[in-house]
Design a protein around this motif. Structure first.
Motif, PDB file in Angstrom:
ATOM      1  N   ARG A 115      21.522  62.831  11.343  1.00 26.38           N
ATOM      2  CA  ARG A 115      21.772  62.316  12.684  1.00 26.38           C
ATOM      3  C   ARG A 115      20.908  62.966  13.756  1.00 26.38           C
ATOM      4  NH1 ARG A 115      28.422  62.006  12.285  1.00 26.38           N
ATOM      5  NH2 ARG A 115      28.483  59.999  11.190  1.00 26.38           N
ATOM      6  N   ASP A 116      20.630  64.267  13.614  1.00 24.16           N
ATOM      7  CA  ASP A 116      19.824  64.926  14.649  1.00 24.16           C
ATOM      8  C   ASP A 116      18.444  64.322  14.735  1.00 24.16           C
ATOM      9  OD1 ASP A 116      19.539  66.297  12.032  1.00 24.16           O
ATOM     10  OD2 ASP A 116      18.077  67.521  13.103  1.00 24.16           O
ATOM     11  N   ILE A 117      17.871  63.970  13.587  1.00 27.38           N
ATOM     12  CA  ILE A 117      16.519  63.424  13.558  1.00 27.38           C
ATOM     13  C   ILE A 117      16.499  62.006  14.127  1.00 27.38           C
ATOM     14  CG2 ILE A 117      14.648  62.721  12.003  1.00 27.38           C
ATOM     15  CD1 ILE A 117      15.542  65.096  10.214  1.00 27.38           C
ATOM     16  N   VAL A 118      17.490  61.196  13.756  1.00 28.03           N
ATOM     17  CA  VAL A 118      17.565  59.829  14.283  1.00 28.03           C
ATOM     18  C   VAL A 118      17.813  59.854  15.795  1.00 28.03           C
ATOM     19  CG1 VAL A 118      18.725  57.610  14.100  1.00 28.03           C
ATOM     20  CG2 VAL A 118      18.432  59.011  12.061  1.00 28.03           C
ATOM     21  N   SER A 119      18.692  60.733  16.246  1.00 31.43           N
ATOM     22  CA  SER A 119      18.989  60.819  17.683  1.00 31.43           C
ATOM     23  C   SER A 119      17.751  61.208  18.479  1.00 31.43           C
ATOM     24  CB  SER A 119      20.109  61.829  17.928  1.00 31.43           C
ATOM     25  OG  SER A 119      21.330  61.349  17.427  1.00 31.43           O
ATOM     26  N   ARG A 120      16.977  62.152  17.975  1.00 29.74           N
ATOM     27  CA  ARG A 120      15.761  62.560  18.693  1.00 29.74           C
ATOM     28  C   ARG A 120      14.742  61.432  18.742  1.00 29.74           C
ATOM     29  NH1 ARG A 120      16.594  67.507  16.035  1.00 29.74           N
ATOM     30  NH2 ARG A 120      14.970  67.101  14.482  1.00 29.74           N
ATOM     31  N   ALA A 121      14.657  60.669  17.655  1.00 32.11           N
ATOM     32  CA  ALA A 121      13.714  59.551  17.641  1.00 32.11           C
ATOM     33  C   ALA A 121      14.093  58.499  18.683  1.00 32.11           C
ATOM     34  CB  ALA A 121      13.670  58.927  16.250  1.00 32.11           C
ATOM     35  N   ILE A 122      15.373  58.183  18.786  1.00 29.37           N
ATOM     36  CA  ILE A 122      15.829  57.218  19.791  1.00 29.37           C
ATOM     37  C   ILE A 122      15.618  57.786  21.195  1.00 29.37           C
ATOM     38  CG2 ILE A 122      17.827  55.973  20.703  1.00 29.37           C
ATOM     39  CD1 ILE A 122      18.950  55.931  17.849  1.00 29.37           C
ATOM     40  N   ASP A 123      15.966  59.054  21.371  1.00 27.82           N
ATOM     41  CA  ASP A 123      15.807  59.717  22.669  1.00 27.82           C
ATOM     42  C   ASP A 123      14.349  59.670  23.117  1.00 27.82           C
ATOM     43  OD1 ASP A 123      16.926  61.563  24.804  1.00 27.82           O
ATOM     44  OD2 ASP A 123      15.389  62.873  23.958  1.00 27.82           O
ATOM     45  N   ARG A 124      13.444  59.888  22.200  1.00 31.05           N
ATOM     46  CA  ARG A 124      12.012  59.855  22.522  1.00 31.05           C
ATOM     47  C   ARG A 124      11.588  58.463  22.979  1.00 31.05           C
ATOM     48  NH1 ARG A 124      10.589  62.443  18.435  1.00 31.05           N
ATOM     49  NH2 ARG A 124      10.312  60.697  16.986  1.00 31.05           N
ATOM     50  N   GLU A 125      12.057  57.437  22.284  1.00 34.15           N
ATOM     51  CA  GLU A 125      11.709  56.065  22.676  1.00 34.15           C
ATOM     52  C   GLU A 125      12.248  55.740  24.067  1.00 34.15           C
ATOM     53  OE1 GLU A 125       9.741  54.037  21.299  1.00 34.15           O
ATOM     54  OE2 GLU A 125       9.501  54.763  19.254  1.00 34.15           O
ATOM     55  N   MET A 126      13.477  56.146  24.350  1.00 35.21           N
ATOM     56  CA  MET A 126      14.081  55.827  25.642  1.00 35.21           C
ATOM     57  C   MET A 126      13.405  56.588  26.771  1.00 35.21           C
ATOM     58  SD  MET A 126      18.116  55.384  24.619  1.00 35.21           S
ATOM     59  CE  MET A 126      18.495  54.431  26.099  1.00 35.21           C
ATOM     60  N   LYS A 127      12.993  57.835  26.516  1.00 35.55           N
ATOM     61  CA  LYS A 127      12.256  58.582  27.537  1.00 35.55           C
ATOM     62  C   LYS A 127      10.879  57.988  27.799  1.00 35.55           C
ATOM     63  CE  LYS A 127      14.637  63.008  27.044  1.00 35.55           C
ATOM     64  NZ  LYS A 127      14.584  64.394  26.524  1.00 35.55           N
ATOM     65  N   ASN A 128      10.369  57.242  26.820  1.00 34.92           N
ATOM     66  CA  ASN A 128       9.093  56.541  26.999  1.00 34.92           C
ATOM     67  C   ASN A 128       9.272  55.143  27.578  1.00 34.92           C
ATOM     68  OD1 ASN A 128       7.488  58.662  26.055  1.00 34.92           O
ATOM     69  ND2 ASN A 128       7.634  57.988  23.924  1.00 34.92           N
ATOM     70  N   GLY A 129      10.502  54.832  28.010  1.00 29.34           N
ATOM     71  CA  GLY A 129      10.740  53.583  28.721  1.00 29.34           C
ATOM     72  C   GLY A 129      11.176  52.413  27.882  1.00 29.34           C
ATOM     73  N   HIS A 130      11.511  52.645  26.615  1.00 33.83           N
ATOM     74  CA  HIS A 130      11.916  51.545  25.739  1.00 33.83           C
ATOM     75  C   HIS A 130      13.422  51.505  25.544  1.00 33.83           C
ATOM     76  CE1 HIS A 130       7.839  50.419  24.559  1.00 33.83           C
ATOM     77  NE2 HIS A 130       7.562  51.706  24.441  1.00 33.83           N
ATOM     78  N   LEU A 131      13.940  50.324  25.326  1.00 32.67           N
ATOM     79  CA  LEU A 131      15.319  50.161  24.871  1.00 32.67           C
ATOM     80  C   LEU A 131      15.321  50.166  23.347  1.00 32.67           C
ATOM     81  CD1 LEU A 131      16.561  47.363  27.297  1.00 32.67           C
ATOM     82  CD2 LEU A 131      17.009  49.824  27.439  1.00 32.67           C
ATOM     83  N   VAL A 132      16.433  50.581  22.758  1.00 34.71           N
ATOM     84  CA  VAL A 132      16.554  50.631  21.301  1.00 34.71           C
ATOM     85  C   VAL A 132      17.757  49.801  20.878  1.00 34.71           C
ATOM     86  CG1 VAL A 132      16.940  52.121  19.299  1.00 34.71           C
ATOM     87  CG2 VAL A 132      15.443  52.890  21.146  1.00 34.71           C
TER      88      VAL A 132
END
Length: 516
Positions: free
Chosen positions: A273-290
């Motif tokens: 979960r930590d790895i998946v959460s960071r990946a989503i967090d990175r996308e959202m900080k780059n302006g994307h919705l997931v």
């Protein structure tokens, strides 16, 4: 401060009404007088909301050693080896005993147990009930078993633990004093310290704060697991989307059609979960919705009725195949330090479930191990109590000096904003230091001595401040990245699955003499 005249006595007091609390009560109620206190209604617990199932090596093709290895790997080898072995070896017996009581897990058309798969498990070993309502079904089952055998006192929050001569002797609630031979903290987690969380409204870390106030050690508070997939509506996280959805084939995609987990981890969408959460967090900080793409799951509404209902309540068209998601605070791996029998560093005080830190989850909890933890370790707590409980006289005095000093307090929202911004999914020294300074402007040491002297709202804020400070200072102490604690400023950063020698060191907080 002198206690008021003691009005109530019990053999055992349990604070909390989730699965761990109820299982301890079940194992004790034939032998002891048990009182269960709840901060709100007894149904309000994270266990009630648990959509995921119970992980255990029950399938003929499975083995406890495989479950052990998955737990250790996900926990980044920070786990306590003895605790993990107990979890996976006693897990099968605990579940079989629960089924022997009359509980039914989901089965196929032949009446065989259905096994689901979730993140970081190498095989299907997750049992569910009611599809995605496992926790609720288990808690309802125990309420029925306990209805005439245990006294439930609802909407009477425990506001302090009573200590006499270095021993916990009971609790002080909003409405009275209760003394007991043993007091068990089973108050759950701390999710409400964050803006986005899967936790119930009452999960503000009260039990941990109260234990810390009276001298019990806490540890590993920096390890806060964020669940990758909370339903995201109008800038808010409004409910959990179980990991079992990804276990059945759903994938994470961005608003421009990219697969979030491609190239991130060998297990892709079923990575820890930590790895998946960071990946989503990175996308959202780059302006994307997931989004969670559920188009590959047949009969989604019947397989996941709770999630379907949640989407429809918030007018999310799940039939389109895309469900908007955001990570949210989900589970605390640290907590009140206990041994494998639930004994804390303070005699007379026990802890079980998410509020306790046995070390079983290490730096990152393996999916669906939490309900199993509740089943396994609640039995051990109960059996230990039955072995050692003896009558003790209780003097009507308190060792803690209370203070009526007026203080200024932040709002709950300000605490959540600070934790989310500075002590969230990705951390660094400057952010953590800023959070630490923010917390300490409220004189944490003074708050430890004065929390119970305030009304419900202020007391909750004070307990949140204490717990937030514990998480922040623990995160500052751990300079490495490990599991749910991720430091972007760690030198020579390595991904957790790379082979390296790992030395387990706890970050412990012991009550300081100056706090008393």
């Amino acid at each position: 401060m002198k206690w008021r005249s003691i009005m109530h006595k019990a053999d055992v007091i349990i604070v909390g009404s989730g699965l761990a609390a109820l299982m301890v009560a079940y194992h004790l109620c034939e032998h002891k007088n048990v009182i269960v206190f709840t901060k709100s209604n007894k149904e309000v617990s994270n266990s009630w909301l648990a959509q995921g199932g119970v992980a255990a090596a029950i399938h003929p093709a499975d083995h406890w050693l495989s479950h052990y290895e998955d737990t250790i790997t996900t926990g980044c080898e920070h786990n306590d080896d003895e605790a993990v072995r107990i979890l996976v070896q006693e897990g099968r017996e605990a579940i079989e005993q629960f089924m022997h009581l009359g509980f039914s897990f989901d089965v196929d058309e032949r009446g065989e147990l259905l096994f689901g798969r979730e993140g970081a498990h190498r095989m299907r070993r997750i049992l569910h009930a009611g599809g995605d309502a496992t926790g609720k079904k288990m808690v309802e089952f125990l309420f029925e078993k306990l209805s005439s055998r245990v006294l439930f006192i609802e909407n009477d929050p425990v506001i302090d633990l009573l200590v006499n001569d270095g021993r916990c002797v009971g609790v002080r609630t909003k409405n009275g004093l209760y003394v007991a031979e043993a007091t068990i903290v089973a108050t759950g987690g701390i999710g409400q310290l964050y803006t986005f969380t899967s936790n119930v409204e009452t999960a503000t870390g009260d039990g941990i704060a109260m234990a810390y106030r009276v001298g019990a050690a806490v540890a590993d508070m920096e390890f806060v697991q964020f669940h990758p997939t909370m339903l995201y509506v109008d800038g808010k996280a409004v409910g959990l989307i179980s990991e079992a959805v990804r276990g059945e084939g759903a994938t994470l995609v961005t608003d421009d059609g990219r697969h979030v987990m491609d190239g991130v981890h060998p297990q892709k969408d079923l990575a820890p979960r930590d790895i998946v959460s960071r990946a989503i967090d990175r996308e959202m900080k780059n302006g994307h919705l997931v989004f969670l793409d559920i188009s590959a799951i047949p009969h989604f509404s019947s397989r996941f009725p709770t999630i379907t209902s949640l989407c429809e309540r918030y007018q999310i068209n799940w039939r389109s195949g895309l469900i908007p998601v955001v990570p949210g605070a989900h589970f605390l791996m640290g907590g009140i330090v206990v041994n494998v029998d639930g004994e804390t560093t303070l005699p007379g005080l026990y802890a079980v479930g998410e509020a306790a830190c046995t070390g079983v989850h290490g730096a990152n909890r393996l999916a669906s191990n939490s309900l199993l933890e509740a089943l396994v370790f609640s039995r051990r707590v109960a059996f230990r109590l039955l072995q050692k409980m003896e009558r003790r006289s209780v003097m009507e005095k308190s060792e803690k000096k209370e203070s009526n000093e007026r203080i200024s307090l932040p709002t709950k929202e300000q605490i959540q904003q600070t934790m989310t911004q500075y002590v969230g999914i990705v951390r660094d020294y400057d952010q953590l230091l800023q959070a630490k300074q923010w917390f300490e402007q409220y004189s944490i040491h003074k708050l430890v001595n004065m929390a119970s002297e305030h009304d419900d709202e202020k007391r909750t804020i004070i307990y949140m401040l204490i717990v937030g400070w514990l998480i922040t200072t623990s995160a500052l102490q751990r300079k490495e990245s490990r599991g749910a604690h991720y430091r972007s400023d760690e030198p020579f950063e390595k991904m957790y699955w790379e082979k390296r020698r790992i030395v387990r060191t706890k970050t412990e907080h012991l009550i300081k003499e100056g706090f008393r």
